[in-house]
Design a protein around this motif. Structure first.
Motif, PDB file in Angstrom:
ATOM      1  N   ILE A  39      -5.616   2.109 -10.175  1.00 40.40           N
ATOM      2  CA  ILE A  39      -4.421   2.064  -9.000  1.00 40.40           C
ATOM      3  C   ILE A  39      -3.926   0.727  -8.989  1.00 40.40           C
ATOM      4  O   ILE A  39      -2.400   0.405  -9.183  1.00 40.40           O
ATOM      5  N   ARG A  42      -1.630   0.263 -12.018  1.00 41.65           N
ATOM      6  CA  ARG A  42      -0.644   1.300 -12.148  1.00 41.65           C
ATOM      7  C   ARG A  42      -0.948   1.675 -13.639  1.00 41.65           C
ATOM      8  O   ARG A  42      -0.035   2.179 -14.331  1.00 41.65           O
ATOM      9  N   GLN A  64      -9.613  10.538  -5.315  1.00 41.88           N
ATOM     10  CA  GLN A  64     -10.181   9.845  -4.093  1.00 41.88           C
ATOM     11  C   GLN A  64      -9.277   8.911  -3.380  1.00 41.88           C
ATOM     12  O   GLN A  64      -9.340   8.399  -2.466  1.00 41.88           O
ATOM     13  N   VAL A  65      -8.583   8.113  -4.558  1.00 41.83           N
ATOM     14  CA  VAL A  65      -7.921   6.766  -4.143  1.00 41.83           C
ATOM     15  C   VAL A  65      -6.614   6.988  -4.424  1.00 41.83           C
ATOM     16  O   VAL A  65      -5.684   6.061  -4.350  1.00 41.83           O
ATOM     17  N   GLN A  66      -5.975   8.159  -4.636  1.00 39.79           N
ATOM     18  CA  GLN A  66      -4.600   8.334  -5.279  1.00 39.79           C
ATOM     19  C   GLN A  66      -3.247   7.820  -4.304  1.00 39.79           C
ATOM     20  O   GLN A  66      -2.402   7.563  -4.521  1.00 39.79           O
ATOM     21  N   GLU A  67      -3.814   7.856  -2.809  1.00 40.47           N
ATOM     22  CA  GLU A  67      -2.754   7.420  -1.974  1.00 40.47           C
ATOM     23  C   GLU A  67      -2.661   5.899  -1.670  1.00 40.47           C
ATOM     24  O   GLU A  67      -1.900   5.497  -0.937  1.00 40.47           O
ATOM     25  N   MET A  68      -3.771   5.272  -2.295  1.00 40.26           N
ATOM     26  CA  MET A  68      -3.542   3.907  -2.128  1.00 40.26           C
ATOM     27  C   MET A  68      -2.586   3.171  -2.936  1.00 40.26           C
ATOM     28  O   MET A  68      -2.093   3.615  -4.053  1.00 40.26           O
ATOM     29  N   ASP A  69      -2.067   1.978  -2.230  1.00 44.65           N
ATOM     30  CA  ASP A  69      -1.081   1.173  -2.956  1.00 44.65           C
ATOM     31  C   ASP A  69      -1.578   0.120  -3.951  1.00 44.65           C
ATOM     32  O   ASP A  69      -2.879  -0.050  -3.789  1.00 44.65           O
ATOM     33  N   GLU A  72      -3.790  -2.471  -1.972  1.00 46.94           N
ATOM     34  CA  GLU A  72      -5.025  -2.115  -1.040  1.00 46.94           C
ATOM     35  C   GLU A  72      -6.039  -1.669  -2.396  1.00 46.94           C
ATOM     36  O   GLU A  72      -7.158  -2.146  -2.017  1.00 46.94           O
TER      37      GLU A  72
END
Length: 88
Positions: A39, A42, A64-69, A72
């Motif tokens: 993440i 990218r 589990q971490v797909q929504e992190m920018d 973060e």
């Protein structure tokens, strides 16, 4: 120096620390680091293992971490590395 520059420097140092570590990491730590790194950088390439079970664990970690920018994820990577090495 801005917060982003500090975070970028901390992230790069943490990546170098992980890459230079000679002992194997526990699987749960390795999966977290993998997901945060993907993440943070990218990197959209898939898990890429020849072993389907490993791919499944990697895919789950990413899910589990797909929504992190990216920031973060970088901070979580740094925190995970610090926590691991402080526990040795």
């Amino acid at each position: 120096m801005t917060m982003n520059k500090d975070l970028e420097a901390d992230f790069k140092a943490a990546v170098e620390r992980v890459n230079s570590h000679q002992e194997p990491f526990p699987a749960d730590v390795l999966l977290r680091l993998y997901a945060y790194f993907k993440i943070a950088t990218r990197d959209n390439n898939g898990p890429g293992s020849k072993t389907p079970l490993i791919n499944a664990f990697k895919a789950n970690a990413l899910f589990q971490v797909q929504e992190m920018d990216t920031n973060e994820a970088k901070q979580n990577y740094v925190n995970c590395v610090n926590k691991y090495f402080n526990s040795l």
